[in-house]
Design an enzyme around this catalytic site. Structure first.
Site, PDB file in Angstrom:
ATOM      1  N   ALA A 171     -17.814  14.559  19.893  1.00 23.68           N
ATOM      2  CA  ALA A 171     -18.283  15.922  19.631  1.00 23.68           C
ATOM      3  C   ALA A 171     -19.802  16.056  19.685  1.00 23.68           C
ATOM      4  CB  ALA A 171     -17.785  16.387  18.264  1.00 23.68           C
ATOM      5  N   LYS A 172     -20.529  14.958  19.869  1.00 22.65           N
ATOM      6  CA  LYS A 172     -21.980  15.027  19.947  1.00 22.65           C
ATOM      7  C   LYS A 172     -22.405  15.693  21.271  1.00 22.65           C
ATOM      8  CE  LYS A 172     -23.175  12.862  16.104  1.00 22.65           C
ATOM      9  NZ  LYS A 172     -21.919  12.811  15.354  1.00 22.65           N
ATOM     10  N   PRO A 173     -23.653  16.184  21.341  1.00 24.39           N
ATOM     11  CA  PRO A 173     -24.100  16.816  22.590  1.00 24.39           C
ATOM     12  C   PRO A 173     -23.895  15.932  23.822  1.00 24.39           C
ATOM     13  CG  PRO A 173     -25.636  17.359  20.848  1.00 24.39           C
ATOM     14  CD  PRO A 173     -24.652  16.363  20.256  1.00 24.39           C
TER      15      PRO A 173
END
Length: 380
Positions: free
Chosen positions: A197-199
């Site tokens: 879910a991180k950039p």
């Protein structure tokens, strides 16, 4: 069309990104399957080289997770009991967790009410208190919360004066800019996460460490492979299994290729959120000269607002929300015996009751964003 008949909004839309790059990801994974080097295959070194070219760090070391990235830097610096390390309480537990693993004292520091990042004044209070308690201050871990870089100039100035190193926790901020420098080149070392879910996210766990210190990089590369010397059967220090899988590196190479375009999209979406919501809630503040990657778009609700009721009302409209972080680290049972700057963290406590994160990803179209905005305003 009624809200009930609409598809629920996705908080993070990984499927939209995957649709864009699926063919390239499939081909990259197929290459790994064909050569069969699932651990430390050629894609790992290729990914590390691309990371260094992207962020400007002399050494990029891909690893197993953001948590392990933090831990391996602390191991390389020889952190031990009796020492004190300073970090914000308004963050995910991994920042403090790795300090506790090594038996050092944690001192929790307050944050700025606008940026949510470490307050340098609170840091100075904590350093003084640690010394008064007979502890040895050695390092500071500022967190780039929600994608906005911390105040590295102020933190680094204090650290240099006090003889401390700085480890940037960039789990949420890889790709961000700080006065024309990329995150990864702002501290002695920087750790980031590639949680999905991180950039910049993998399709599993992953992380990286960045540094300009060649000797530190060599020690970390040894630690991540069981403390190896000439080989994994020549063990010159205590280590761990900290390697990234070749498949994840291959996937991340393809994601990195479109990452700057996604950062632009995130900033465009964040700007539109702020324009539409600015008269209703306190929108995020990005200091002049900085660029966020908007891992989260987090607002502060009006004083006295019923956050749970607002979330429920938005959920009824098919709009998800999240709270980061409802219970700060200095109030967690596992960390309640560690130090607190000044004995209390009033801004952290205030933010824990006021923040609300909205759907944010680079594929959020205006019609969907309008649904989010309308749902929030309607629920206030």
């Amino acid at each position: 069309m009624s809200a009930a008949s609409l598809e629920p909004v996705r908080f993070v839309d990984l499927a939209a990104q995957q649709a864009r790059i699926r063919e390239r990801v499939d081909a990259a994974m197929a290459r790994v399957l064909d050569h069969g080097q699932y651990i430390m295959g050629p894609e790992v070194a290729e990914f590390e080289a691309k990371l260094s070219a992207h962020c400007g760090a002399a050494h990029s070391i891909a690893c197993s997770s953001g948590t392990d990235a933090l831990a391996m830097v602390l191991m390389a610096k020889g952190v031990r009991p009796g020492q004190a390390i300073f970090c914000p309480a308004f963050t995910f537990v991994a920042t403090a967790e790795v300090v506790a693993w090594l038996g050092a004292h944690i001192w929790f520091v307050d944050v700025d009410a606008d940026t949510f990042n470490m307050d340098p004044v609170s840091l100075e209070v904590a350093i003084k208190a640690a010394r008064a308690a007979g502890q040895e201050p050695v390092g500071v871990i500022p967190v780039d919360l929600f994608g906005i870089p911390a105040d590295y100039d102020a933190v680094s100035k204090i650290a240099a004066r006090e003889g401390l190193w700085v480890l940037g926790d960039a789990a949420q901020s890889y790709g961000a800019r700080y006065h024309n420098r990329r995150v990864g080149a702002l501290a002695m070392a920087t750790a980031t996460s590639f949680f999905p879910a991180k950039p910049l996210g993998a399709y599993g766990d992953g992380g990286a460490i960045f540094t300009d210190d060649a000797d530190l990089a060599d020690v970390i590369r040894s630690i991540l492979f069981h403390g190896k010397g000439t080989s994994q059967y020549d063990n010159v220090r205590i280590g761990m299994t900290g390697r990234i899988d070749t498949l994840q590196a291959a996937i991340l190479i393809e994601k990195l290729a479109i990452f700057d375009e996604e950062i632009e999209a995130r900033n465009r979406i964040a700007a539109r959120y702020s324009k539409l919501l600015g008269s209703h809630v306190a929108t995020p503040v990005v200091p002049e000269g900085l660029q966020s990657v908007w891992a989260q778009y987090t607002v502060k609700l009006p004083e006295g607002a019923d956050r749970a009721a607002i979330q429920a009302g938005m959920k009824d409209k098919g709009v998800p929300t999240a709270v980061y972080y409802a219970k700060p680290l200095h109030r967690q049972d596992a960390y309640s015996h560690h130090g607190v700057a000044g004995g209390e963290l009033p801004v952290t406590d205030m933010l824990s009751g006021a923040v609300l994160s909205l759907p944010m990803h680079p594929y959020l179209d205006e019609a969907t964003q309008d649904r989010v905005v309308d749902a929030l305003i309607g629920a206030l």
